[in-house]
Design a protein around this motif. Structure first.
Motif, PDB file in Angstrom:
ATOM      1  N   ASN A 126       0.806  -1.200   0.072  1.00 42.05           N
ATOM      2  CA  ASN A 126       0.193   0.114  -0.119  1.00 42.05           C
ATOM      3  C   ASN A 126       0.760   1.270   0.147  1.00 42.05           C
ATOM      4  OD1 ASN A 126      -2.251  -1.408   0.028  1.00 42.05           O
ATOM      5  ND2 ASN A 126      -2.679  -1.337   2.216  1.00 42.05           N
ATOM      6  N   GLN A 127       1.795   1.178   0.607  1.00 38.28           N
ATOM      7  CA  GLN A 127       2.923   2.473   0.773  1.00 38.28           C
ATOM      8  C   GLN A 127       3.499   2.568  -0.612  1.00 38.28           C
ATOM      9  OE1 GLN A 127       5.205   3.687   3.865  1.00 38.28           O
ATOM     10  NE2 GLN A 127       4.558   2.219   5.470  1.00 38.28           N
ATOM     11  N   PHE A 128       3.950   1.593  -1.272  1.00 36.62           N
ATOM     12  CA  PHE A 128       4.438   1.648  -2.641  1.00 36.62           C
ATOM     13  C   PHE A 128       3.435   2.345  -3.560  1.00 36.62           C
ATOM     14  CE2 PHE A 128       7.083  -2.797  -2.556  1.00 36.62           C
ATOM     15  CZ  PHE A 128       7.804  -1.997  -1.299  1.00 36.62           C
ATOM     16  N   GLU A 129       2.338   2.019  -3.500  1.00 36.72           N
ATOM     17  CA  GLU A 129       1.193   2.649  -4.320  1.00 36.72           C
ATOM     18  C   GLU A 129       1.533   4.342  -4.410  1.00 36.72           C
ATOM     19  OE1 GLU A 129      -0.343   1.188  -6.877  1.00 36.72           O
ATOM     20  OE2 GLU A 129       0.337  -0.574  -6.105  1.00 36.72           O
ATOM     21  N   THR A 130       1.593   4.716  -3.082  1.00 38.53           N
ATOM     22  CA  THR A 130       1.361   6.030  -2.934  1.00 38.53           C
ATOM     23  C   THR A 130       2.929   6.936  -2.775  1.00 38.53           C
ATOM     24  OG1 THR A 130       1.393   5.520  -0.591  1.00 38.53           O
ATOM     25  CG2 THR A 130      -0.768   6.260  -1.836  1.00 38.53           C
ATOM     26  N   ASP A 131       3.881   5.952  -2.490  1.00 39.34           N
ATOM     27  CA  ASP A 131       5.189   6.652  -2.336  1.00 39.34           C
ATOM     28  C   ASP A 131       6.138   5.639  -3.384  1.00 39.34           C
ATOM     29  OD1 ASP A 131       7.795   7.272  -1.694  1.00 39.34           O
ATOM     30  OD2 ASP A 131       7.349   7.233   0.388  1.00 39.34           O
ATOM     31  N   HIS A 132       6.177   6.222  -4.571  1.00 40.22           N
ATOM     32  CA  HIS A 132       7.015   5.450  -5.555  1.00 40.22           C
ATOM     33  C   HIS A 132       8.442   5.425  -5.048  1.00 40.22           C
ATOM     34  CE1 HIS A 132       3.721   5.814  -8.626  1.00 40.22           C
ATOM     35  NE2 HIS A 132       3.312   5.219  -7.535  1.00 40.22           N
ATOM     36  N   GLU A 133       8.794   6.486  -4.616  1.00 42.43           N
ATOM     37  CA  GLU A 133      10.216   6.545  -4.280  1.00 42.43           C
ATOM     38  C   GLU A 133      10.738   5.428  -3.203  1.00 42.43           C
ATOM     39  OE1 GLU A 133      13.046  10.122  -2.769  1.00 42.43           O
ATOM     40  OE2 GLU A 133      11.294  10.723  -3.955  1.00 42.43           O
ATOM     41  N   LEU A 134       9.857   5.080  -2.394  1.00 40.08           N
ATOM     42  CA  LEU A 134       9.971   4.205  -1.424  1.00 40.08           C
ATOM     43  C   LEU A 134       9.874   2.805  -2.181  1.00 40.08           C
ATOM     44  CD1 LEU A 134      10.352   3.041   1.637  1.00 40.08           C
ATOM     45  CD2 LEU A 134       7.959   2.610   1.436  1.00 40.08           C
ATOM     46  N   GLY A 135       9.108   2.479  -3.136  1.00 37.19           N
ATOM     47  CA  GLY A 135       8.874   1.395  -3.985  1.00 37.19           C
ATOM     48  C   GLY A 135      10.054   1.203  -4.762  1.00 37.19           C
ATOM     49  N   TYR A 136      10.756   2.263  -5.176  1.00 37.38           N
ATOM     50  CA  TYR A 136      12.025   2.131  -6.088  1.00 37.38           C
ATOM     51  C   TYR A 136      13.105   1.787  -5.403  1.00 37.38           C
ATOM     52  CZ  TYR A 136      15.947   3.083  -8.999  1.00 37.38           C
ATOM     53  OH  TYR A 136      17.271   2.793  -9.730  1.00 37.38           O
ATOM     54  N   ALA A 137      13.324   2.382  -4.063  1.00 38.91           N
ATOM     55  CA  ALA A 137      14.252   2.193  -3.166  1.00 38.91           C
ATOM     56  C   ALA A 137      14.369   0.622  -2.839  1.00 38.91           C
ATOM     57  CB  ALA A 137      14.373   2.947  -2.032  1.00 38.91           C
ATOM     58  N   LEU A 138      13.316   0.156  -2.496  1.00 39.91           N
ATOM     59  CA  LEU A 138      13.098  -1.002  -2.117  1.00 39.91           C
ATOM     60  C   LEU A 138      13.372  -2.145  -3.210  1.00 39.91           C
ATOM     61  CD1 LEU A 138      10.686  -1.440   0.968  1.00 39.91           C
ATOM     62  CD2 LEU A 138      13.126  -0.717   0.814  1.00 39.91           C
ATOM     63  N   MET A 139      12.875  -1.945  -4.366  1.00 41.34           N
ATOM     64  CA  MET A 139      12.892  -2.944  -5.306  1.00 41.34           C
ATOM     65  C   MET A 139      14.298  -3.041  -5.835  1.00 41.34           C
ATOM     66  SD  MET A 139      10.111  -4.239  -6.306  1.00 41.34           S
ATOM     67  CE  MET A 139       8.763  -4.236  -5.284  1.00 41.34           C
ATOM     68  N   ALA A 140      15.079  -1.706  -5.876  1.00 37.68           N
ATOM     69  CA  ALA A 140      16.686  -1.714  -6.135  1.00 37.68           C
ATOM     70  C   ALA A 140      17.357  -2.416  -5.319  1.00 37.68           C
ATOM     71  CB  ALA A 140      16.995  -0.362  -6.224  1.00 37.68           C
ATOM     72  N   ARG A 141      16.811  -3.000  -4.014  1.00 41.30           N
ATOM     73  CA  ARG A 141      17.703  -3.864  -3.222  1.00 41.30           C
ATOM     74  C   ARG A 141      17.136  -5.071  -3.341  1.00 41.30           C
ATOM     75  NH1 ARG A 141      17.697   1.186  -1.728  1.00 41.30           N
ATOM     76  NH2 ARG A 141      19.495   2.197  -0.657  1.00 41.30           N
ATOM     77  N   PHE A 142      15.778  -5.412  -3.400  1.00 38.67           N
ATOM     78  CA  PHE A 142      15.358  -6.719  -3.484  1.00 38.67           C
ATOM     79  C   PHE A 142      15.828  -7.380  -4.758  1.00 38.67           C
ATOM     80  CE2 PHE A 142      11.399  -5.149  -1.118  1.00 38.67           C
ATOM     81  CZ  PHE A 142      12.006  -5.629   0.169  1.00 38.67           C
ATOM     82  N   LEU A 143      15.621  -6.690  -5.938  1.00 36.10           N
ATOM     83  CA  LEU A 143      16.187  -7.399  -7.161  1.00 36.10           C
ATOM     84  C   LEU A 143      17.517  -8.018  -7.157  1.00 36.10           C
ATOM     85  CD1 LEU A 143      14.662  -7.979  -9.634  1.00 36.10           C
ATOM     86  CD2 LEU A 143      15.591  -6.110 -11.054  1.00 36.10           C
ATOM     87  N   PRO A 144      18.417  -7.208  -6.683  1.00 37.05           N
ATOM     88  CA  PRO A 144      20.025  -7.866  -6.777  1.00 37.05           C
ATOM     89  C   PRO A 144      19.828  -8.954  -5.911  1.00 37.05           C
ATOM     90  CG  PRO A 144      20.046  -5.422  -6.354  1.00 37.05           C
ATOM     91  CD  PRO A 144      18.697  -5.709  -6.506  1.00 37.05           C
ATOM     92  N   ALA A 145      19.113  -9.069  -4.795  1.00 35.24           N
ATOM     93  CA  ALA A 145      19.311 -10.107  -4.031  1.00 35.24           C
ATOM     94  C   ALA A 145      18.737 -11.348  -4.545  1.00 35.24           C
ATOM     95  CB  ALA A 145      18.573  -9.850  -2.488  1.00 35.24           C
ATOM     96  N   PHE A 146      17.461 -11.342  -5.234  1.00 35.72           N
ATOM     97  CA  PHE A 146      16.733 -12.195  -5.867  1.00 35.72           C
ATOM     98  C   PHE A 146      17.485 -12.800  -7.067  1.00 35.72           C
ATOM     99  CE2 PHE A 146      13.057 -10.514  -3.588  1.00 35.72           C
ATOM    100  CZ  PHE A 146      12.919 -11.313  -2.740  1.00 35.72           C
TER     101      PHE A 146
END
Ligand SMILES: Cc1cc2nc3c(=O)[nH]c(=O)nc-3n(C[C@H](O)[C@H](O)[C@H](O)COP(=O)(O)OP(=O)(O)OC[C@H]3O[C@@H](n4cnc5c(N)ncnc54)[C@H](O)[C@@H]3O)c2cc1C
Ligand code: FES
Lengths: 154, 279
Positions: A114-134
């Protein structure tokens, strides 16, 4: 900074994240302990959480119908458990079970999505960390698939 | 008494099979005693050429010596004619042996720092005498980690030794398998994935790696990621051999001959060749 925020920052995935974002994640997170043998989640269940391992070891298992469980991966301190919460239909593909007594931070994925939907910056920051890990984990899985040691002299 | 090394380098010395341990269906560990001569000294990481009469010769790492230091210990997996003949010997049989050959592990360079040993499958064999050396001189080294990858919990080579290294020498030994049933309490996954969580200080660590080349490639990438400089990563390379003394060119790898410039080589010296398929 309260202690949960400090513990989030101590996880390598979030070590370089800004304070405001750590606070946002902490608002969706809580500490959870699992005894050896206890399940974090089971295949088919709703993937509405994920776990950051602080200490211990988690095994990922697949069950053939009526057959014995196959343990195909274990993950330890500094790693993230669960990817299905990121992609629809948000259902777990496998079982996750503590191999030994394990400390985690459990993050409510619905709250975070839900936070990602309204705060794209948070969404991007987390995706940029999750994706390399995965992606790293995908590479490691491929090495496992090569069956390197069986037919080799070394 | 002469040592076996005094003989003509092309002429094998006769050794007798003193004992045989069947590790797995296709893997045996042989203790070989020289006949009438003294066994030459060796450094961990070196190899011998083992010759089964009438069949042929193969390079096999020295994985140890017996307690009275009389013989060599070798672990062999049967893959072709020579290794199959070696895996089928009986106690008392004669085997020809030339060696030891090659450059070993940088154990003096590693002193006063941390060590990470990374082994895959039979790659543990040439690391075993290096680990035993560390055990004998434990105070010269700081944190010591062994990351060992193998197929499944039934194929853990030297399982009793690993237990002893953990117990006696404060060695952080982690065994990881490719797959297991749910009863396995250890690690499951590829060995390079363990490097990020291993306890070592990249500013003062030496890594010694041996296993299938694909595994070594990913291991090197993870070690570099963890901050280890290329010149402190050492790999044991494998190429088929013939003369084993740098004459025939059979083991050529770029501008090096694995038999005399290796088998243990520093990664920065081979980095530009390491992922070239044709070499
Ligand atoms: C420095 C060095 C150290 C070595 N240490 C050991 C050791 O400690 N124990 C041990 O068992 N072997 C070791 N080897 C590997 C061994 O020398 C070779 O496997 C050798 O080719 C075996 O001879 P062979 O006649 O049995 O098989 P070959 O007739 O040479 O080969 C038979 C088949 O097996 C395949 N093959 C050959 N070698 C390998 C291999 N390494 N992995 C997978 N497939 C292979 C070949 O492609 C061929 O298809 C070492 C090699 C080197 C260079
Ligand atoms: S085996 Fe002959 S040069 Fe190396």
């Amino acid at each position: 900074m309260n202690t949960l925020e400090a513990r989030l920052r101590a996880h390598p995935l979030f070590a370089d994240l800004g304070e405001a974002m750590i606070r946002q994640i902490a608002a969706c997170a809580r500490d959870r302990h699992f005894d050896a043998g206890q399940y974090l989640f089971r295949a088919g269940g709703p993937a509405d959480e994920f776990f950051l391992v602080r200490e211990g070891r988690i095994g990922l298992e697949a069950h053939a119908p009526g057959g014995a469980a196959i343990l195909f991966s274990t993950l330890g301190a500094g790693e993230i458990i669960g990817a299905s919460w990121l992609v629809p239909p948000h259902r777990w593909m496998f079982d996750a079970r503590a191999s030994v007594s394990t400390q985690t931070i459990c993050v409510d994925a619905v709250c975070l999505r839900n936070q990602f939907e309204t705060d794209h910056e948070l969404g991007y920051a987390l995706m940029a960390r999750f994706l390399p890990a995965f992606v790293k984990r995908l590479h490691a899985t491929r090495i496992q698939l090569f069956d390197l040691y069986g037919g080799q002299a070394r | 008494m002469t040592t076996a090394q005094d003989a003509n380098v092309f002429e094998p010395t006769v050794y007798r099979v003193a004992s045989i341990v069947r590790e797995f269906e296709d893997v045996v560990t042989l203790t070989l005693h020289p006949e009438g001569v003294q066994r030459p000294a060796f450094t961990p990481g070196q190899f011998n050429m083992l010759y089964t009469f009438g069949v042929g010769e193969a390079a096999i790492s020295i994985c140890g010596e017996d307690e009275d230091q009389r013989g060599f210990v070798h672990t062999v997996r049967q893959v072709g004619a020579v290794s199959q003949a070696l895996a089928s010997v009986s106690e008392g049989d004669a085997i020809g042996l030339r060696g030891p050959f090659g450059k070993g592990w940088p154990l003096s360079e590693a002193e006063r720092g941390d060590i990470v040993f990374v082994a895959g499958g039979l790659g543990l064999a040439p690391l075993r005498p290096a680990i035993e050396h560390v055990l004998r001189h434990r105070s010269r080294y700081r944190r010591v980690t062994l990351l060992f990858g193998t197929r499944n919990p039934r194929t853990i080579l030297y399982a009793k030794d690993i237990e002893r290294w953990r117990r006696q020498a404060d060695i952080n030994g982690v065994v990881t398998v490719d797959h297991a049933d749910a009863g396995w309490r250890g690690s499951v996954g590829a060995v390079p994935a363990l490097i990020a969580g291993a306890p070592f200080d990249p500013r003062s660590t030496v890594a010694m790696v041996c296993g299938p080349e694909v595994m070594m490639r990913f291991t090197v990438a993870s070690l570099l990621d963890a901050g280890l400089p290329a010149e402190r990563i050492h790999l044991s390379m494998e190429r088929n051999m013939k003369c084993a003394i740098g004459l025939c060119g059979r083991c050529q790898y770029g501008h090096d001959f694995i038999c005399k410039d290796g088998p243990v080589m520093r990664y920065d010296r081979l980095a530009n060749r390491f992922s070239v398929r044709e070499i």
